[in-house]
Design a protein around this motif. Structure first.
Motif, PDB file in Angstrom:
ATOM      1  N   GLY A 182       0.812  -1.212   0.000  1.00 21.91           N
ATOM      2  CA  GLY A 182       0.000   0.000   0.000  1.00 21.91           C
ATOM      3  C   GLY A 182       0.844   1.260   0.000  1.00 21.91           C
ATOM      4  N   ARG A 186       0.969   4.138  -2.955  1.00 24.05           N
ATOM      5  CA  ARG A 186       0.754   5.565  -2.709  1.00 24.05           C
ATOM      6  C   ARG A 186       1.939   6.387  -3.198  1.00 24.05           C
ATOM      7  NH1 ARG A 186      -1.328   3.576   2.265  1.00 24.05           N
ATOM      8  NH2 ARG A 186       0.493   4.282   3.432  1.00 24.05           N
ATOM      9  N   THR A 206      -5.880  -0.622  -8.067  1.00 23.47           N
ATOM     10  CA  THR A 206      -6.127  -1.273  -6.775  1.00 23.47           C
ATOM     11  C   THR A 206      -6.002  -2.784  -6.837  1.00 23.47           C
ATOM     12  OG1 THR A 206      -8.512  -1.406  -7.195  1.00 23.47           O
ATOM     13  CG2 THR A 206      -7.713   0.578  -6.101  1.00 23.47           C
ATOM     14  N   LEU A 209      -4.529  -5.419  -3.900  1.00 21.26           N
ATOM     15  CA  LEU A 209      -4.384  -4.728  -2.624  1.00 21.26           C
ATOM     16  C   LEU A 209      -5.479  -5.154  -1.656  1.00 21.26           C
ATOM     17  CD1 LEU A 209      -3.619  -1.094  -3.841  1.00 21.26           C
ATOM     18  CD2 LEU A 209      -1.983  -2.862  -3.192  1.00 21.26           C
ATOM     19  N   THR A 212      -8.663  -2.479   2.673  1.00 20.35           N
ATOM     20  CA  THR A 212      -8.399  -1.246   3.414  1.00 20.35           C
ATOM     21  C   THR A 212      -7.470  -0.332   2.624  1.00 20.35           C
ATOM     22  OG1 THR A 212      -6.647  -2.431   4.595  1.00 20.35           O
ATOM     23  CG2 THR A 212      -8.785  -2.252   5.679  1.00 20.35           C
ATOM     24  N   VAL A 213      -6.427  -0.890   2.007  1.00 18.12           N
ATOM     25  CA  VAL A 213      -5.519  -0.095   1.181  1.00 18.12           C
ATOM     26  C   VAL A 213      -6.246   0.384  -0.076  1.00 18.12           C
ATOM     27  CG1 VAL A 213      -3.337  -0.091  -0.073  1.00 18.12           C
ATOM     28  CG2 VAL A 213      -3.533  -1.342   2.079  1.00 18.12           C
ATOM     29  N   GLN A 216      -8.148   3.388   0.713  1.00 16.30           N
ATOM     30  CA  GLN A 216      -7.270   4.551   0.821  1.00 16.30           C
ATOM     31  C   GLN A 216      -6.946   5.118  -0.557  1.00 16.30           C
ATOM     32  OE1 GLN A 216      -3.794   3.378   3.024  1.00 16.30           O
ATOM     33  NE2 GLN A 216      -4.974   2.603   4.751  1.00 16.30           N
ATOM     34  N   GLU A 422      -6.300  -8.213   6.975  1.00 14.76           N
ATOM     35  CA  GLU A 422      -5.356  -7.599   6.046  1.00 14.76           C
ATOM     36  C   GLU A 422      -4.126  -8.480   5.842  1.00 14.76           C
ATOM     37  OE1 GLU A 422      -5.271  -2.955   6.695  1.00 14.76           O
ATOM     38  OE2 GLU A 422      -5.491  -3.988   8.607  1.00 14.76           O
ATOM     39  N   ASP A 649      -0.933   1.343   8.263  1.00 14.43           N
ATOM     40  CA  ASP A 649      -0.715  -0.059   7.941  1.00 14.43           C
ATOM     41  C   ASP A 649      -0.705  -0.881   9.223  1.00 14.43           C
ATOM     42  OD1 ASP A 649      -0.252   0.306   5.087  1.00 14.43           O
ATOM     43  OD2 ASP A 649       1.623   1.297   5.677  1.00 14.43           O
TER      44      ASP A 649
END
Length: 710
Positions: A182, A186, A206, A209, A212-213, A216, A422, A649
């Motif tokens: 993640g 970014r 995405t 991933l 949750t990431v 984001q 995760e 994270d």
């Protein structure tokens, strides 16, 4: 990948000359783009007469199955192509420049300053030996957005901070590849945004991933669009990403756009059978029992007429679909030939002979699940008690990595248990221990009532009883062996090849996973990701196990392939009376299959209970955050859905926080959470969680995976 060079010397002779740009106001205006790819087997017609436009402040999603030509079209639009690609027709206008006819210098100027590119393998785009801040600064300087190294570094740090990256250990260290996926994603997004582009082209931003990431990244893209009015072209096979982010959606099939329009209109009233199938497969809970069958056509020899007709229920027995390729028409208009309109505009348009018939169709009702419920009295086939597994310190005096820290769970006969959390939560390590592929430092495991020795190899019957389907099964297949030989290997290793029927058993295994008998002669390099998973599943079933452990069954697959794999797993579990452990970081995958759910975080179980309770009445804040991060299935929920973007994270297994391990990311954390680790306590019948301040009440139905509006 290289830039298109010079005037269109490689275009088919007799193609029409470049037309002057129309005054449309679009950032990118693509007309009749056609791309052929030369291969040893022949010419692949990868993109056929694609026309679209992207406006300032708008997000256009290009949606379709794997191999439909989305990425090829998107790269060709901005003047990037592989040596084997030939653009045989079309224009792609940026201001007064046709990017398909521009020279290399002009292309570099446009892409470097005005177009930000985010490729499918964004994490792999980072150099493993150069500090992240320097890589972003180099991109800024190359674009001309800042002059001087110091100014470029300042701008790079601002861009990195804007995407939530300010840790100097990550920005300035020389090994960014060692950081979480993640964070790398970014960083690559910051590289694209640092030059303040007018258009962002993101190819599968995405894929692979955690949810949750993914939430984001989607929030960052949405915020960037709102703050800067940047236009976006999102290339994706994920229906949830489209529902969360897109203003308009263009659906591609077999290299062509078959439907395009405002996102809400397309999702609410799809006018093409393929679009309707994609949306239903993306909504996994609603897709049970009515999945799209068949495979996309071979683009070296596409079918005559409508390319979708071999898989379409509407075209059965109708010669028009087999003989005439439908043209794009405004939704509701009769399908008739007419002069093409290049600008798709804001209308809802579709290429189908039976648009009006599609408008009148209603999806068939979903019947109850035919699987017999697993009762509380069902015998336990697998028990794990206080399992602990740690990795040694990286250096003398360092801390060990507590990957699995005191896990206890039970799997009942005929039950599907979902393990969700995760990446880096310890799920796969725990599964490896249960399968006998790793040995814990302490704990107990009982298989069918018999305790298993943890410090030695298991007996042959115990090894046969528990089989594993890996997350990336293609990587575990011997590239020199045919599929038939791969499936026969476990039978031969256990001396069961002749006893179980030999070649007949191999053919039976292929049929069980919906592969053809002639697939036995293929080699792994020719298999798609979907087919590779099916071969891995068939290999695991060869020894007739009692327990099947499946790791990330749908990761990386498009909506259709993922839904079909999940449907296959559910059917096999019922038909073979398997006990199954399904591991995923996507709650919607677990919800589709599981009777009970265990939620893991940082090596611990934070909540467990029946699937119905976990997905409607979770009590742990982490569980609620996971469910909220799952993309919606309906764009009308956007803005009305109580999403929670879980920042940061998971902690490193070598530096776990004191107290509750989730407290650094928890919106409800208090002093007690920072000092005392909560125990797993019963909250309701068949539901337990480890939280000092458990949540109360049911979730808003729109928050759960599979949510939709009535």
């Amino acid at each position: 990948m290289r830039a298109a060079e010079g005037p269109r010397a490689d275009r088919a002779s007799g193609s029409r000359p470049a037309l002057p740009r129309r005054p449309s106001g679009a950032l990118l205006d693509v007309r009749d783009l056609t791309v052929h790819i030369d291969t040893p087997r022949g010419v692949v017609r990868a993109v056929r007469a694609v026309s679209l436009d992207v406006f300032p402040g708008e997000t256009l999603a290009l949606l379709g199955e794997a191999g439909c030509g989305k990425s090829t079209a998107a790269m060709a639009m901005v003047g990037l192509r592989a040596p084997s690609w030939r653009v045989t027709r079309g224009e792609s206008w940026w201001e007064e420049i046709d990017l398909l006819a521009a020279g290399e210098g002009e292309l570099r100027r446009v892409r470097g300053r005005h177009i930000g590119l985010l490729f499918d393998d964004a994490a792999g785009a980072l150099h493993p030996a150069i500090p992240v801040v320097d890589q972003v600064a180099d991109a800024v300087r190359a674009s001309g957005a800042s002059r001087g190294r110091a100014a470029a570094r300042r701008r790079a740090r601002q861009a990195l901070a804007a995407v939530g990256l300010s840790d100097p250990r990550f920005l300035d260290e020389s090994t960014p590849s060692a950081r979480p996926a993640g964070a790398r994603q970014r960083a690559r997004l910051a590289m694209a945004l640092a030059k303040e582009p007018q258009l962002i082209v993101a190819d599968e931003p995405t894929r692979g991933l955690d949810v949750t990431v993914q939430a984001q990244i989607l929030a960052l893209l949405s915020r960037q669009r709102s703050n800067t009015a940047v236009g976006m072209l999102i290339v994706t096979q994920d229906v949830g990403v489209v529902a969360e982010l897109a203003d308009r959606v263009a659906v591609m099939y077999a290299g062509q756009i078959v439907e395009v329009g405002p996102c809400e209109d397309v999702f609410e009233k799809p006018r093409h059978p393929y679009t309707a199938a994609l949306i239903e497969c993306g909504a996994r809970e609603r897709a049970k029992g009515r999945l799209l069958t068949g495979r996309p056509p071979d683009l070296m020899a596409p079918p005559s007429g409508c390319a979708f007709q071999p898989r379409c229920s509407l075209s059965a027995g109708r010669s028009g679909c087999r003989e005439v390729d439908p043209v794009m028409e405004v939704s509701g208009a009769p399908s008739r030939p007419r002069a093409p309109r290049h600008r798709l505009g804001r209308d809802h348009r579709v290429a189908c002979h039976f648009t009006l018939e599609m408008a009148q169709r209603r999806p068939p009702p979903i019947g109850p699940d035919q699987a017999a419920p697993v009762t509380l009295r069902a015998p336990r086939i697998l028990e794990a008690k206080s399992i602990r597994y740690s990795l040694p310190p990286e250096r003398r005096g360092g801390a060990p990595a507590r990957v699995v820290d005191g896990i206890s769970l039970v799997l009942k006969r005929g039950e599907t248990l979902g393990l969700v959390g995760e990446s880096s939560s310890g799920k796969t390590t725990l599964a490896s221990i249960l399968a006998g592929l790793a040995s814990p430092q302490s704990g107990r495991i009982r298989l069918d009532g018999v305790e298993i020795a943890l410090d030695g190899p298991r007996k042959p019957d115990q090894r046969r009883s528990v089989q594993v389907v890996l997350e990336a099964p293609l990587g575990s297949l011997n590239p020199r062996h045919s599929v038939g030989r791969i499936l026969a290997q476990p039978l031969r290793m256990h001396g069961l090849f002749r006893e179980r029927g030999g070649a007949w058993r191999v053919q039976q295994l292929l049929e069980m996973v919906d592969l053809r008998a002639d697939d036995a002669g293929r080699f792994p390099e020719s298999l798609t990701s979907d087919e590779g998973r099916r071969v891995g599943l068939a290999r695991a079933l060869a020894l007739e196990p009692q327990i099947l452990i499946v790791d990330e069954p749908a990761r990386g697959l498009d909506a259709v392939a993922g839904a079909r794999v999940l449907e296959l797993l559910g059917r096999l579990q019922r038909d073979l009376a398997l006990s199954m452990l399904v591991i995923s970081d996507d709650p919607s995958v677990v919800r589709h299959l599981a009777d009970r759910v265990v939620v893991m975080y940082a090596g611990r179980i934070v909540e467990e209970g029946s699937a119905a309770d976990i997905f409607t009445r979770p009590t742990h804040p982490y569980t609620r955050a996971l469910l909220a991060a799952t993309p919606a299935d309906d764009p009308r929920l956007r803005g009305r859905r109580s999403t929670v973007v879980l920042e940061g994270d998971p902690p490193s297994a070598r530096a776990l926080p004191p107290g509750c391990r989730f407290h650094p990311r928890c919106r409800k954390a208090r002093d007690l959470c920072r000092g005392t680790d909560p125990e797993l306590e019963t909250r309701r019948i068949r539901q337990s969680s480890a939280c000092h301040f458990p949540e109360e009440g049911e979730l808003d139905p729109r928050t759960a995976p599979g949510a939709t509006l009535a």
